[in-house]
Every structure is written in structure tokens, then in C-alpha cells.
Design an enzyme around this catalytic site. Structure first.
Site: not given
Ligand code: NAD
Length: 294
Positions: A93, A168, A243
Site C-alpha cells: 500500500t 485502496k 498510514k
């Protein structure tokens, strides 16, 4: 069966590489950390002593690394060592800008590339039930799909370069915001004398319904498998949620999108992490929202 190089064999990459071996692929792995490389060997992965050695004979390379800077540095080494036409997939990611930069590097080297981040966590990685969200050309996606199917149960082609990372971070921004909303509702319900089960029975079947309540309820009881029943052991660690929220805010800044609730969620998770909760499940934020016990 394909010859696959797997770079980054940590909490996610280790079990993902093991599933590729189980599906009959020949997997060579590399990680900077010796212990995880050894653990992967026990699952049938051939250990390489250097990244260039790992990718030398590979038809397909998969990277599963912490952040954009690690991916760009690894892809620089990888692209130097592989023949043109090789497919490189990044499942980490990372920020959309770095993902697009990685695609450009691959294109300049004459290689196919796909950004294919995952959802489903370490449980999904071990069970081979991850969801992959992919960005890249039709050709790269078609070549990657059978490989990704050995590690996941749902593979979605979201669009061109960077579209997987975009999907995402948008999804996880919804998740961060919705979890805070559900936690606030349970904290308010407690003050109003409402039982957890009563609020769950109503909200999980009414207009308040969402994954954060129905599958991942942040209080113990209504959903026995949620981390709230297990001392908020992750699951999905608050540090990883922070994050992903920060990535969403970087993307909002660079595109000029307005995401005030995403910004607020990012601030709240930053505070939660500062209080020493980064390693706990992200649903434990209900404790901070309740404030000090009276
Ligand atoms: P991790 O820290 O367990 O594993 C990353 C591995 O990469 C480490 O073993 C590290 O030694 C290795 N590494 C770093 N730089 C390297 C390099 N240059 N060459 C080779 N190896 C290198 O992290 P993780 O939990 O496996 O997560 C990996 C990625 O997946 C992250 O981007 C994370 O955000 C994402 N992700 C994690 C989860 C989760 O639940 N853990 C869920 C979805 C997505």
C-alpha cells in the site's frame, strides 16, 4: 506454472509467497531481514542472497514492501536485472504518485507493470482470500490475474496506472471514518443507558449499517469474532490505519479534493497512535473517544 520472484516476505508477503508455492509455482524470495527469509524457506520458497539474484530467472516479480520509497528503490534494482517483457506487480500500500512513478520506470525498461494493493489483512493473506485492486494495462492485468488468484479470492481491475492504489486509499478512508462514527454511536449509547446488543440489533439492520458495525463491531459481544472480544489484538493495527489515512490526505492535497472527515479521522488516529496504541486494533479507538473512565 510460473517462475516467480517475491520481494518482501513480512507479515503479508510471507504467507502470500507460501500460497504461490502451494499453487505449484516456483518461488524465489528475498527480504532484507534474515529471519523472515528463513521462515519463507520453511514454506518452500527458495531464498536468494540479493534482490538481483532473486529476480534473475523470474517471469513475474511481486513486491510487498512498507512504503513508496522502498518500492521505488527495489524496482530500480529489479528493472536493472530482468529482461524486457517481464511483469512486475507491486502489492504494497503506497502513495499514488510513487505507484505511477514505478509504472513509468517499468515502461522505460520495456517491462509490464501492475499496482495491486490488497485488502483482507494477515488472515486473508494466510487463507489466500485477499481482495486485489489492480491498476495498469489490460495486458499486464491479464497476465497477472492467474497469479493473483493463487493469493486472493477477488481480483478487480480498477483502471489504468495507479488506479489500484487510488481504490485502496479511498476504501480505507471510508473505513477509518465509519469506524469512528460507529465508536461514537456506541459511546453515546452507553451514556444513554442503551445496551450494546440493542444498538447493534437496530443499527446493523437499519440505515446505520456498515462493515465497521456488522463485521467488526468495536464493543465485545454482538460480533464474537471482532477484535473487541480479544483485547483489541489486531486485526488491522491502528498504525496501518493511520498510514492509509495519511496517504488519502496526501492524495487529497495533490489533487485538490475536499476530504474534511478524512482529515479529521487522520488527526484522531494520529492522536491515538501518540498515546501508545499503534500496535492495537484500530477499533480500540472507542476507548479514546469514551474519554477517561468516570
Ligand atoms: P512488514 O513490515 O511485515 O513486511 C515488509 C517486509 O519488507 C519486511 O520483512 C522488510 O524487511 C522488507 N523490506 C523492506 N525493504 C526491503 C527491500 N528493499 N528489499 C527487500 N525487503 C525489504 O509489512 P506487512 O504487514 O507485510 O505490509 C506490507 C505492505 O502491505 C505495506 O505496504 C502494508 O501497508 C500493506 N498491507 C498490510 C496489511 C496488514 O494487515 N499487515 C494489510 C493490507 C496491506
Amino acid at each position: 506454472m510460473a517462475r516467480i520472484a517475491f520481494i518482501g516476505l513480512g507479515n503479508m508477503g510471507g504467507p502470500m509467497a507460501a500460497n504461490l508455492v502451494k499453487a505449484g509455482h516456483q518461488v524465489t524470495g528475498f527480504d532484507l531481514a534474515a529471519p523472515v527469509l528463513q521462515a519463507a524457506q520453511a514454506h518452500g520458497v527458495t531464498a536468494a542472497s540479493h534482490i538481483s539474484q532473486a529476480v534473475l530467472d523470474a517471469e513475474i516479480v511481486v513486491t510487498m514492501l512498507p512504503q513508496g520509497k522502498h518500492v521505488l528503490s527495489a524496482w530500480t534494482d529489479i528493472l536493472r536485472s530482468i529482461p524486457t517483457g517481464t511483469l512486475v506487480i507491486d502489492s504494497s500500500t503506497i502513495d499514488v504518485d510513487s505507484a505511477r512513478q514505478a509504472h513509468e520506470m517499468a515502461s522505460n525498461a520495456g517491462c509490464l507493470s501492475l499496482d495491486a494493493p490488497v485488502s483482507g489483512g494477515t488472515g486473508g493473506a494466510a487463507a489466500g482470500t485477499l481482495t486485489f485492486m489492480a491498476g495498469g494495462s489490460d495486458e499486464a492485468f491479464a497476465k497477472a490475474k492467474p497469479i493473483l488468484e493463487a493469493m486472493g479470492k477477488k481480483i478487480v481491475h480498477c483502471g489504468e496506472n495507479g488506479a489500484g492504489q487510488a481504490a485502496k486509499i479511498c476504501n480505507n478512508m471510508i473505513l477509518g471514518i465509519s469506524m469512528i462514527g460507529v465508536c461514537e454511536a456506541f459511546a453515546l449509547g452507553e451514556k444513554l443507558g442503551l445496551s450494546h446488543q440493542a444498538l447493534f440489533d437496530v443499527a446493523s439492520t437499519s440505515s446505520g449499517q456498515c462493515w465497521s458495525i456488522s463485521t467488526y463491531c468495536p464493543v465485545p459481544g454482538p460480533v464474537p469474532t471482532s477484535p473487541a472480544n480479544n483485547g483489541y489484538k489486531p486485526g488491522f493495527a491502528a498504525a496501518l490505519m493511520l498510514k492509509d489515512l495519511r496517504l488519502s490526505q496526501e492524495a487529497a492535497l495533490s489533487t485538490g479534493a475536499s476530504t474534511p472527515l478524512g482529515a479529521e479521522a487522520s488527526q484522531l488516529y494520529a492522536l491515538f497512535e501518540k498515546q501508545g496504541n499503534g500496535g492495537r486494533d484500530f477499533s480500540a479507538i472507542i476507548e479514546m473517544l469514551r474519554g477517561k473512565p468516570e
